[in-house]
Motif scaffolding. Structure first.
Motif, PDB file in Angstrom:
ATOM      1  N   TYR A 110      55.023 -39.926  33.481  1.00 11.81           N
ATOM      2  CA  TYR A 110      56.434 -39.657  33.779  1.00 11.81           C
ATOM      3  C   TYR A 110      57.059 -40.835  34.517  1.00 11.81           C
ATOM      4  CZ  TYR A 110      55.284 -34.828  32.618  1.00 11.81           C
ATOM      5  OH  TYR A 110      54.869 -33.691  31.962  1.00 11.81           O
ATOM      6  N   VAL A 117      64.207 -38.153  33.128  1.00 15.74           N
ATOM      7  CA  VAL A 117      62.756 -38.314  33.179  1.00 15.74           C
ATOM      8  C   VAL A 117      62.263 -38.594  31.773  1.00 15.74           C
ATOM      9  CG1 VAL A 117      60.556 -37.129  33.515  1.00 15.74           C
ATOM     10  CG2 VAL A 117      62.331 -36.935  35.234  1.00 15.74           C
ATOM     11  N   SER A 119      58.917 -39.032  29.335  1.00 13.82           N
ATOM     12  CA  SER A 119      57.545 -38.528  29.303  1.00 13.82           C
ATOM     13  C   SER A 119      56.839 -39.092  28.084  1.00 13.82           C
ATOM     14  CB  SER A 119      57.554 -36.992  29.247  1.00 13.82           C
ATOM     15  OG  SER A 119      56.266 -36.481  28.977  1.00 13.82           O
ATOM     16  N   HIS A 152      58.280 -36.527  37.658  1.00 16.45           N
ATOM     17  CA  HIS A 152      57.395 -35.497  37.086  1.00 16.45           C
ATOM     18  C   HIS A 152      58.283 -34.484  36.373  1.00 16.45           C
ATOM     19  CE1 HIS A 152      54.167 -32.525  36.742  1.00 16.45           C
ATOM     20  NE2 HIS A 152      53.318 -33.459  37.157  1.00 16.45           N
ATOM     21  N   ILE A 153      57.724 -33.771  35.430  1.00 19.20           N
ATOM     22  CA  ILE A 153      58.468 -32.685  34.790  1.00 19.20           C
ATOM     23  C   ILE A 153      58.844 -31.635  35.827  1.00 19.20           C
ATOM     24  CG2 ILE A 153      56.448 -31.283  34.155  1.00 19.20           C
ATOM     25  CD1 ILE A 153      59.468 -31.913  31.890  1.00 19.20           C
ATOM     26  N   VAL A 678      65.111 -34.542  29.727  1.00 24.02           N
ATOM     27  CA  VAL A 678      63.749 -35.075  29.636  1.00 24.02           C
ATOM     28  C   VAL A 678      63.608 -35.676  28.248  1.00 24.02           C
ATOM     29  CG1 VAL A 678      61.284 -34.583  29.711  1.00 24.02           C
ATOM     30  CG2 VAL A 678      62.859 -33.305  31.194  1.00 24.02           C
TER      31      VAL A 678
END
Length: 682
Positions: A110, A117, A119, A152-153, A678
């Motif tokens: 991440y 964010v 990923s 981070h998620i 995301v």
């Protein structure tokens, strides 16, 4: 983003830079690193590292991106990687990608890019990545200002939850990326975090909150399938609304689904599979249950489970590479039991699914008059028994249709191709209704009927198919990519246009960020006049139209378009590398999407768009004594697949129109929320 961020002084000897890699080999990186060995203010000679095999190349200084050499070396010779790309001293496409890659190599998948964010799918488990300790450490992005950012998620979930509780404004989390990039897994962990977070706030959340997490195996069993790109690809869209009280308690949830890929039930390409649930019952039902369902233990016995090669795709690890289909069948069964589906209905569900497999094994021949006739009556008898419908009614519906006249009605025999289409339409209609039934069962279990939601907010999580470009792209890929075009626009407006309008209104001096507006592409697909969807509807209504005439008309309408064009000479498939006959302007067209150009082959589009179940088969299903089917099919239902009905709107029966309406509703919901993003990358 500008291609080069060089200062007016240019580059100096010894400086580290990036240049664009001109190789078309997808295995090579998009940018190459090197060192300036000579520069005259216009052209620089660069000694390339690694991928360039140490060669020296001459490049215009305007094509260079300066590397982040000043923050390079740490102890041990490791290059520094920033947790937020916006903290890079030199920020360009090259340095952003390199920084993200450095983190990925250290199992830090991440990375922040401002509020976004990113990923990168690790394609492997990473110890501790989703532990309780990570959940405890998760903070909204703005709370990291005093310390090192912690992308981070869970950070996205923390920010959305806090904003909802503090402002009362509905929140949405939009997870996007290509197929196989990890969107489904990201959504699972978002749900896991939100349920945990609400319980740690001292609120009394409904026990149904956990049911949202527990329902995942069933959704994946009935809505996911193996594709070339992804062994657990979502073949439908899902928007989960988690209802939250003013105190932060989760009161329950509701789930809306979009565009289940019904065609996959009856046909799928090489190295693809049907929906997981079919393989799960073949592998997981007990011997006595299989006997009751007249189910074989070999997937190759069923036409609907064999791919384009004539064989079933091997599935050694099931949908997630774990214990296989038999173990995952137990997970699906456990969820159905937990949400309160009775044993009687579960048994009926397995019988109905087995009935669809038997239905697919019905083959046809021709009578002396050239009409369709069923060859293997054994498969017909098995299908009738499992679907619990009358043999004569089903046989009649699979070989003829009723034509209503002023003075009465008459039976019109079907030709073999028409009969095969009727059989497949029935299978898709039944499966589509079964999927809707599963969603209804889960939604019923997700919130108590007495819960009042008048004064609550919601956290919405969007899990939807990623952009697709295969060797052969059809109507399904157009609908999927149209969805991603809409989400791309929402992303751009939310992050760039809206923010810059705020800056302007507040008198903040801002150089501006250029972003590509894809409105013209969206209009070409779904706008007024001669858009793709409008022309598809128009030709779907005409009794003597064809896919070829529709394609020709589309290309003629958009002959001056920047977004729609005919296939290039020599094109053979979606990526120009497939085998077979070269495609013409009667067979395909190309759309220049935001993510790249995609060629769509239009064979079968008019049939797919109208894909209706004729009334004889609908009436046959409505007379079934099967506990599930008799409730799913009502008398007079004309279009079970699309949800249209007798007396509906003039466009109610067309697949593309219905999907466009669903997507419009979703986009209105998203625009009325504060969105968090995301981006998943593979």
């Amino acid at each position: 983003m500008a291609s080069s961020l060089l200062s007016s002084e240019g580059v100096a000897e010894g400086q580290r830079v990036w240049i664009k890699n001109k190789s078309s080999d997808p295995r090579e990186p998009p940018f190459l690193a090197g060192t300036v060995v000579e520069a005259d203010g216009t052209t620089a000679k660069i000694a390339l590292d690694n991928w360039g095999s140490g060669e020296t190349v001459a490049v215009s200084e305007s094509e260079l991106d300066v590397a982040n050499a000043v923050s390079a070396e740490l102890s041990g010779g490791e290059e520094r990687a920033e947790p937020d790309n916006c903290d890079l001293l030199q920020l360009s496409e090259a340095t952003l990608l390199h920084n993200t890659l450095l983190r990925y190599r250290r199992d830090e998948i991440y990375t922040f890019t401002g509020p976004i964010v990113t990923s990168l799918n690790p394609c492997k488990p990473i110890d501790g990545l989703y532990s309780t300790e990570r959940m405890k450490a998760a903070k909204p992005r703005e709370e990291d200002e005093l310390g090192a950012p912690n992308p981070h998620i869970y950070s996205v979930g923390a920010n959305a939850y806090k904003t909802l509780c503090e402002t009362g404004r509905n929140q949405s989390i939009v997870v996007t990326g290509i197929s196989g990039a990890g969107k489904t897994e990201a959504n699972k962990y978002l749900l896991k975090y939100l349920v945990w977070r609400a319980s740690k706030e001292g609120t009394e959340s409904s026990p149904m909150a956990q049911t949202v997490l527990d329902s995942t195996p069933v959704f994946e069993a009935f809505g996911n399938a193996t594709t070339v790109m992804n062994p657990n690809s979502s073949r439908f869209g899902k928007f989960t609304q988690i209802h939250v009280s003013k105190k932060g308690a989760i009161l329950g949830a509701s789930i809306q689904t979009y565009l289940l890929e019904a065609t996959r039930v009856v046909v799928h390409a090489e190295r693809n599979c049907n929906y997981h649930i079919f393989y799960q019952i073949v592998a997981g039902l007990s011997s006595s249950e299989k006997a009751s369902c007249q189910l074989e233990s070999d997937a190759n016995k069923y036409a609907y489970l064999r791919n384009a090669t004539g064989k079933a795709t091997a599935r050694p690890g099931g949908r997630v590479g774990g214990g296989g289909d038999a173990a995952e069948f137990k997970d699906s069964l456990s969820v159905l039991q937990k949400i309160g589906v009775s044993e009687k209905l579960i048994a009926s569900l397995w019988e109905t699914l087995s009935g669809l497999l038997a239905l697919g094994n019905i083959t046809y021949g021709e009578t002396v008059n050239g009409d369709a006739c069923i060859q293997n009556t054994k498969a017909l008898g098995t299908a009738c028994k499992l679907l619990q419908c009358h043999d004569a009614l089903l046989q009649q519906g699979l070989t003829s249709r009723t034509l209503k006249l002023k003075g009465g009605e008459m039976q019109v025999p079907l030709k073999q191709e028409e009969a095969e289409s009727a059989r497949d339409a029935l299978a898709k209609a039944v499966y589509g209704k079964l999927f809707s039934w599963i969603v209804t069962q889960i939604n019923t279990a997700l919130i108590d009927k007495d819960t009042k939601l008048d004064d609550t907010g919601f956290l919405g999580i969007l899990d939807i198919y990623g952009f697709e470009n295969f060797e052969r792209n059809s109507l399904e890929q157009l609908l999927i990519n149209f969805t991603n075009e809409q989400l791309h626009q929402h992303f751009a407006i939310a992050l760039f246009k809206t923010e810059q309008e705020i800056y302007k209104s507040e008198g903040i001096v801002w150089p501006g960020v250029e972003w590509e507006d894809n409105t013209a592409c969206l209009e070409a697909i779904s706008g007024k006049g001669g858009s793709i969807f409008n022309l598809l509807t128009e030709h779907s209504r005409l009794p003597k139209s064809s896919d070829a005439s529709m394609t020709e008309g589309l290309l003629n309408e958009h002959r001056k378009s920047k977004h729609i064009s005919p296939p290039k000479m020599g094109s053979k498939g979606g990526r120009g590398t497939g085998a077979g006959t070269k495609l013409t302007g009667k067979e395909a067209f190309v759309i220049a999407h935001f993510a790249g150009s995609v060629m769509y082959q239009t064979a079968g589009w008019l049939k797919k768009n109208t894909d209706s179940l004729h009334e004889d088969l609908s009436l046959c299903m409505s007379s079934s004594s099967a506990p599930i089917l008799k409730d799913l099919f009502s008398v007079g239902s004309i279009n079970a697949f699309t949800g249209g009905s007798k007396g509906g709107g003039k466009r109610a029966g067309f697949v593309a129109d219905k999907y466009q309406k669903q997507l419009d509703d979703l986009m209105r919901t998203l625009r009325a929320t504060s969105s968090h993003f995301v981006r998943c990358i593979k």
